[in-house]
Design a protein around this motif. Sequence first.
Motif, PDB file in Angstrom:
ATOM      1  N   ASP A   1       0.840  -1.197   0.000  1.00  0.00           N
ATOM      2  CA  ASP A   1       0.000   0.000   0.000  1.00  0.00           C
ATOM      3  C   ASP A   1       0.877   1.250   0.000  1.00  0.00           C
ATOM      4  O   ASP A   1       1.834   1.348   0.762  1.00  0.00           O
ATOM      5  N   LEU A   2       0.550   2.223  -0.851  1.00  0.00           N
ATOM      6  CA  LEU A   2       1.379   3.429  -0.969  1.00  0.00           C
ATOM      7  C   LEU A   2       1.443   4.207   0.326  1.00  0.00           C
ATOM      8  O   LEU A   2       2.455   4.867   0.620  1.00  0.00           O
ATOM      9  N   SER A   3       0.393   4.174   1.121  1.00  0.00           N
ATOM     10  CA  SER A   3       0.422   4.902   2.391  1.00  0.00           C
ATOM     11  C   SER A   3       1.461   4.321   3.335  1.00  0.00           C
ATOM     12  O   SER A   3       2.105   5.040   4.116  1.00  0.00           O
ATOM     13  N   VAL A   4       1.683   3.002   3.260  1.00  0.00           N
ATOM     14  CA  VAL A   4       2.713   2.363   4.085  1.00  0.00           C
ATOM     15  C   VAL A   4       4.099   2.796   3.636  1.00  0.00           C
ATOM     16  O   VAL A   4       4.983   3.119   4.447  1.00  0.00           O
TER      17      VAL A   4
ATOM     18  N   LEU B   1       4.872   5.564   2.046  1.00  0.00           N
ATOM     19  CA  LEU B   1       5.060   6.969   2.377  1.00  0.00           C
ATOM     20  C   LEU B   1       5.379   7.142   3.857  1.00  0.00           C
ATOM     21  O   LEU B   1       6.261   7.940   4.224  1.00  0.00           O
ATOM     22  N   ALA B   2       4.689   6.393   4.725  1.00  0.00           N
ATOM     23  CA  ALA B   2       4.959   6.491   6.154  1.00  0.00           C
ATOM     24  C   ALA B   2       6.387   6.075   6.473  1.00  0.00           C
ATOM     25  O   ALA B   2       7.060   6.677   7.321  1.00  0.00           O
ATOM     26  N   ALA B   3       6.862   5.038   5.793  1.00  0.00           N
ATOM     27  CA  ALA B   3       8.237   4.578   6.016  1.00  0.00           C
ATOM     28  C   ALA B   3       9.242   5.637   5.594  1.00  0.00           C
ATOM     29  O   ALA B   3      10.237   5.900   6.288  1.00  0.00           O
ATOM     30  N   ILE B   4       9.012   6.266   4.445  1.00  0.00           N
ATOM     31  CA  ILE B   4       9.930   7.298   3.949  1.00  0.00           C
ATOM     32  C   ILE B   4       9.902   8.523   4.851  1.00  0.00           C
ATOM     33  O   ILE B   4      10.929   9.125   5.167  1.00  0.00           O
TER      34      ILE B   4
END
Length: 346
Positions: free
Chosen positions: A24-27, A29-32
């Motif tokens: 999931d892209l939200s995951v 983005l959160a990692a970055i």
Amino acid sequence: MVRRRRWAPQGGIALNGPDHPLPDLSVLLAAIEASSEAILITSAELDHPGPYIEYANPAFTRMTGYEPGEVLQRTPRMLQGPRTERGVLDRMRATLVRGETYQGEALNYRKDGTTYMVEWLIAPVRDAGGRITRWISAQRDITERRASEDRQDLLVRELHHRVRNTLATVQAVLNASLRSSVSMAEFSRSFGGRLDSLAKTHAMITEDRTQVVSFEDLLRAELHDMPGHARIALQGPPALLPSELAVPVGMALHELTANALRHGALGHADGRLEVRWSLEGEGADRTLRWTWNEHDGPPIPLPTREGFGIGLLKQLLSYQAHGTVDVAFDPDGLRVTVAMPLSDVA
């Protein structure tokens, strides 16, 4: 040399594929956003005025001082400056033109104009057809690490230089001890005393983080055990000697002290010793000038030739310390005047 820990470069990053579905892209983005490494995503074009910054994470702001809104749609070249090495940038471009991952280090500039050393890992982002669509750059500030490595490299070079100088000094005092000794007992006493003096100087050097020694501390180390402290006068400003000067100067002071105790003022009940020093000039012309002046000791006959002690003194101070030495056998006592350049002292 210090071995540096490096990131392991990987190949280009594929956007998606049947065998590697993206989470999931939200995951992502959160990692970055949570990463301690600065992350930049830029457009694919390499020619000026591109590439353009499309994303910068919070770690990038902490490292550079730029908020994301201040860098979006600007080129990463904005972080470069007059001291950024052109050769590094050329190698980076050549690697990226080939579509390969680049890893390197360079000097960058923060928003406030201060510099920092950055380590880059720049990887291409490819679509399903293999075409590069963006670049992702992971960056870290390695300023402190590089400074630590540079300090260690400097210490290694200084140690190598000091060992060479020490060996030259040991050879000189060995030869002087052999020439002046009439028995093995006398050789053992004189050579042993010189080695002890050398060891004391090295102990003082290694105790100081900057590898410098006070001229006054060298004097006091030699004169500490001398009788009649009230007859010894030391006067001068703080003067620091780097290791390459401290070793020969320490040995020279030992020779003067031993001579004064055996033949001069320190071996006579009424004898006095004055050592005065001053600092002259500025910067590269800075000079330490000091005078060893004995008074009221036994009469000193004018020598008909240069003895081994005077020869060793001049070898230590003239050749190793690059100083000028003037020796005078005054009726009142021995007087030695020395001027040494201190251009290597910060």
